[in-house]
Design a protein around this motif. Structure first.
Motif, mmCIF file in Angstrom:
data_model
loop_
_atom_site.group_PDB
_atom_site.id
_atom_site.type_symbol
_atom_site.label_atom_id
_atom_site.label_comp_id
_atom_site.label_asym_id
_atom_site.label_seq_id
_atom_site.Cartn_x
_atom_site.Cartn_y
_atom_site.Cartn_z
ATOM 1 N N GLU A 4 11.993 -2.531 -14.526
ATOM 2 C CA GLU A 4 11.968 -1.067 -14.389
ATOM 3 C C GLU A 4 13.264 -0.618 -13.719
ATOM 4 O O GLU A 4 13.964 -1.422 -13.123
ATOM 5 C CB GLU A 4 10.767 -0.622 -13.537
ATOM 6 C CG GLU A 4 9.432 -0.869 -14.180
ATOM 7 C CD GLU A 4 9.216 -0.025 -15.433
ATOM 8 O OE1 GLU A 4 9.647 1.146 -15.456
ATOM 9 O OE2 GLU A 4 8.612 -0.537 -16.392
ATOM 10 N N VAL A 5 13.555 0.662 -13.808
ATOM 11 C CA VAL A 5 14.717 1.220 -13.132
ATOM 12 C C VAL A 5 14.225 2.296 -12.167
ATOM 13 O O VAL A 5 13.538 3.229 -12.575
ATOM 14 C CB VAL A 5 15.730 1.811 -14.142
ATOM 15 C CG1 VAL A 5 16.885 2.469 -13.417
ATOM 16 C CG2 VAL A 5 16.238 0.726 -15.083
ATOM 17 N N LEU A 6 14.575 2.132 -10.885
ATOM 18 C CA LEU A 6 14.158 3.077 -9.853
ATOM 19 C C LEU A 6 15.372 3.835 -9.337
ATOM 20 O O LEU A 6 16.410 3.230 -9.070
ATOM 21 C CB LEU A 6 13.491 2.350 -8.681
ATOM 22 C CG LEU A 6 12.057 1.904 -8.892
ATOM 23 C CD1 LEU A 6 11.954 0.734 -9.847
ATOM 24 C CD2 LEU A 6 11.427 1.563 -7.573
ATOM 25 N N ASP A 23 6.282 10.083 -6.624
ATOM 26 C CA ASP A 23 7.651 10.266 -7.090
ATOM 27 C C ASP A 23 8.086 9.277 -8.177
ATOM 28 O O ASP A 23 9.147 9.457 -8.770
ATOM 29 C CB ASP A 23 8.621 10.147 -5.909
ATOM 30 C CG ASP A 23 8.382 11.227 -4.877
ATOM 31 O OD1 ASP A 23 8.430 12.414 -5.252
ATOM 32 O OD2 ASP A 23 8.143 10.894 -3.702
ATOM 33 N N TYR A 24 7.310 8.238 -8.382
ATOM 34 C CA TYR A 24 7.655 7.203 -9.351
ATOM 35 C C TYR A 24 6.474 6.978 -10.296
ATOM 36 O O TYR A 24 5.335 7.281 -9.955
ATOM 37 C CB TYR A 24 8.011 5.887 -8.638
ATOM 38 C CG TYR A 24 9.268 5.983 -7.796
ATOM 39 C CD1 TYR A 24 10.518 5.789 -8.368
ATOM 40 C CD2 TYR A 24 9.207 6.276 -6.444
ATOM 41 C CE1 TYR A 24 11.671 5.882 -7.602
ATOM 42 C CE2 TYR A 24 10.347 6.373 -5.667
ATOM 43 C CZ TYR A 24 11.585 6.175 -6.256
ATOM 44 O OH TYR A 24 12.727 6.270 -5.490
ATOM 45 N N THR A 25 6.759 6.414 -11.449
ATOM 46 C CA THR A 25 5.706 6.146 -12.429
ATOM 47 C C THR A 25 4.862 4.953 -11.990
ATOM 48 O O THR A 25 5.259 4.164 -11.116
ATOM 49 C CB THR A 25 6.296 5.833 -13.813
ATOM 50 O OG1 THR A 25 6.984 4.564 -13.739
ATOM 51 C CG2 THR A 25 7.237 6.928 -14.299
ATOM 52 N N GLU A 26 3.725 4.815 -12.625
ATOM 53 C CA GLU A 26 2.839 3.679 -12.368
ATOM 54 C C GLU A 26 3.586 2.357 -12.577
ATOM 55 O O GLU A 26 3.498 1.442 -11.751
ATOM 56 C CB GLU A 26 1.620 3.748 -13.290
ATOM 57 C CG GLU A 26 0.657 2.602 -13.139
ATOM 58 C CD GLU A 26 -0.170 2.659 -11.866
ATOM 59 O OE1 GLU A 26 -0.697 1.606 -11.468
ATOM 60 O OE2 GLU A 26 -0.282 3.738 -11.268
ATOM 61 N N ALA A 27 4.327 2.248 -13.663
ATOM 62 C CA ALA A 27 5.074 1.013 -13.948
ATOM 63 C C ALA A 27 6.131 0.757 -12.875
ATOM 64 O O ALA A 27 6.338 -0.391 -12.459
ATOM 65 C CB ALA A 27 5.717 1.098 -15.333
ATOM 66 N N GLN A 28 6.790 1.796 -12.415
ATOM 67 C CA GLN A 28 7.826 1.635 -11.387
ATOM 68 C C GLN A 28 7.228 1.163 -10.059
ATOM 69 O O GLN A 28 7.768 0.234 -9.444
ATOM 70 C CB GLN A 28 8.590 2.947 -11.183
ATOM 71 C CG GLN A 28 9.514 3.277 -12.333
ATOM 72 C CD GLN A 28 10.104 4.675 -12.197
ATOM 73 O OE1 GLN A 28 9.444 5.626 -11.787
ATOM 74 N NE2 GLN A 28 11.383 4.791 -12.548
ATOM 75 N N VAL A 29 6.139 1.772 -9.610
ATOM 76 C CA VAL A 29 5.568 1.339 -8.325
ATOM 77 C C VAL A 29 4.984 -0.064 -8.421
ATOM 78 O O VAL A 29 5.068 -0.835 -7.464
ATOM 79 C CB VAL A 29 4.530 2.342 -7.747
ATOM 80 C CG1 VAL A 29 5.190 3.666 -7.409
ATOM 81 C CG2 VAL A 29 3.326 2.522 -8.624
ATOM 82 N N THR A 72 0.825 -1.210 0.000
ATOM 83 C CA THR A 72 0.000 0.000 0.000
ATOM 84 C C THR A 72 0.858 1.259 0.000
ATOM 85 O O THR A 72 0.584 2.215 -0.734
ATOM 86 C CB THR A 72 -0.947 -0.001 1.223
ATOM 87 O OG1 THR A 72 -1.796 -1.143 1.134
ATOM 88 C CG2 THR A 72 -1.800 1.248 1.265
ATOM 89 N N ALA A 73 1.905 1.266 0.829
ATOM 90 C CA ALA A 73 2.787 2.441 0.891
ATOM 91 C C ALA A 73 3.452 2.698 -0.458
ATOM 92 O O ALA A 73 3.515 3.845 -0.922
ATOM 93 C CB ALA A 73 3.840 2.258 1.980
ATOM 94 N N VAL A 74 3.927 1.654 -1.092
ATOM 95 C CA VAL A 74 4.579 1.831 -2.391
ATOM 96 C C VAL A 74 3.568 2.285 -3.441
ATOM 97 O O VAL A 74 3.808 3.262 -4.163
ATOM 98 C CB VAL A 74 5.300 0.535 -2.831
ATOM 99 C CG1 VAL A 74 5.770 0.637 -4.271
ATOM 100 C CG2 VAL A 74 6.484 0.252 -1.901
ATOM 101 N N ALA A 118 6.169 -2.488 -10.308
ATOM 102 C CA ALA A 118 7.328 -3.389 -10.273
ATOM 103 C C ALA A 118 7.852 -3.526 -8.839
ATOM 104 O O ALA A 118 8.133 -4.632 -8.359
ATOM 105 C CB ALA A 118 8.427 -2.869 -11.193
ATOM 106 N N TRP A 119 7.967 -2.414 -8.145
ATOM 107 C CA TRP A 119 8.480 -2.384 -6.774
ATOM 108 C C TRP A 119 7.531 -3.126 -5.827
ATOM 109 O O TRP A 119 7.959 -3.936 -5.001
ATOM 110 C CB TRP A 119 8.644 -0.941 -6.371
ATOM 111 C CG TRP A 119 9.297 -0.652 -5.053
ATOM 112 C CD1 TRP A 119 9.846 -1.541 -4.172
ATOM 113 C CD2 TRP A 119 9.463 0.644 -4.469
ATOM 114 N NE1 TRP A 119 10.335 -0.880 -3.075
ATOM 115 C CE2 TRP A 119 10.120 0.465 -3.238
ATOM 116 C CE3 TRP A 119 9.118 1.930 -4.863
ATOM 117 C CZ2 TRP A 119 10.434 1.535 -2.404
ATOM 118 C CZ3 TRP A 119 9.443 2.982 -4.035
ATOM 119 C CH2 TRP A 119 10.096 2.790 -2.833
ATOM 120 N N ALA A 120 6.249 -2.892 -5.937
ATOM 121 C CA ALA A 120 5.262 -3.516 -5.042
ATOM 122 C C ALA A 120 5.019 -4.976 -5.383
ATOM 123 O O ALA A 120 4.444 -5.708 -4.576
ATOM 124 C CB ALA A 120 3.947 -2.749 -5.094
ATOM 125 N N GLY A 121 5.458 -5.420 -6.531
ATOM 126 C CA GLY A 121 5.214 -6.787 -6.950
ATOM 127 C C GLY A 121 6.112 -7.816 -6.289
ATOM 128 O O GLY A 121 5.898 -9.011 -6.435
#
Length: 168
Positions: free
Chosen positions: A148-150, A36-42, A27-29, A44-47
């Motif tokens: 993705e690249v964060l 601060d990050y794109t939809e694709a980035q969040v 949820t936080a991500v 990927a990170w939350a996955g």
């Protein structure tokens, strides 16, 4: 912003917390880091949600849980070398002192253990929080996550260990 007077209690992690912490992280991500990050980035990170890996990771280092009114509002950790790998606050508890309570707990623990520094890899979202607490940026870095690249920042803060009453 509605500020609640309910006390923030920081306690040690229990294995029964794992599902709540995974949900909080996700949820936080997805909600907070989205600014601060794109939809694709969040996404990927939350996955990254392997429950067994989370159980191992949380049990492998001191991990702390912040509760507000008996509900989990945030969590963080502190590795033996001073690394803060995770510090996340639920979207519903942003700006209410939860991250500060967790960080204060970490700071007390780090000083008690005689650590000379704290360090982290702060997201774009977390960087201002850490800067306000005396961390400096060592380097920006680009981290590949699920295609993705964060961007994040290697940051550190030196810790002083003065005796009570000793002047800085």
């Amino acid at each position: 912003m509605d500020r609640t007077s309910t006390a923030i209690v920081v306690r040690d992690y229990r294995p029964t917390d794992v599902d709540a912490l995974m949900a909080l992280f996700r949820t936080a991500v997805l909600q907070v880091a989205r600014r601060d990050y794109t939809e694709a980035q969040v996404r990927a990170w939350a996955g990254r949600m392997d429950r067994e890996r989370w159980l191992e990771r949380l049990a492998a280092r001191p991990t702390f849980v912040a509760e507000v009114g008996g509900q989990i509002a945030g969590f963080s950790d502190l590795e033996p070398d001073g690394h803060i790998d995770m510090l996340f606050v639920h979207a519903d508890h942003q700006g209410r002192g939860v991250a500060s309570a967790l960080f204060d707990h970490i700071l007390v623990r780090a000083k008690a253990e005689g650590l000379g520094r704290l360090y982290t890899e702060a997201s774009l979202t977390a960087r201002p929080f850490f800067e306000r607490r005396g961390f400096t940026v060592l380097a920006a870095q680009e981290v590949p996550v699920a295609g993705e690249v964060l961007r994040n920042f290697r940051m550190e803060r030196a810790l002083s260990h003065r005796a009570p009453g000793q002047k800085p």
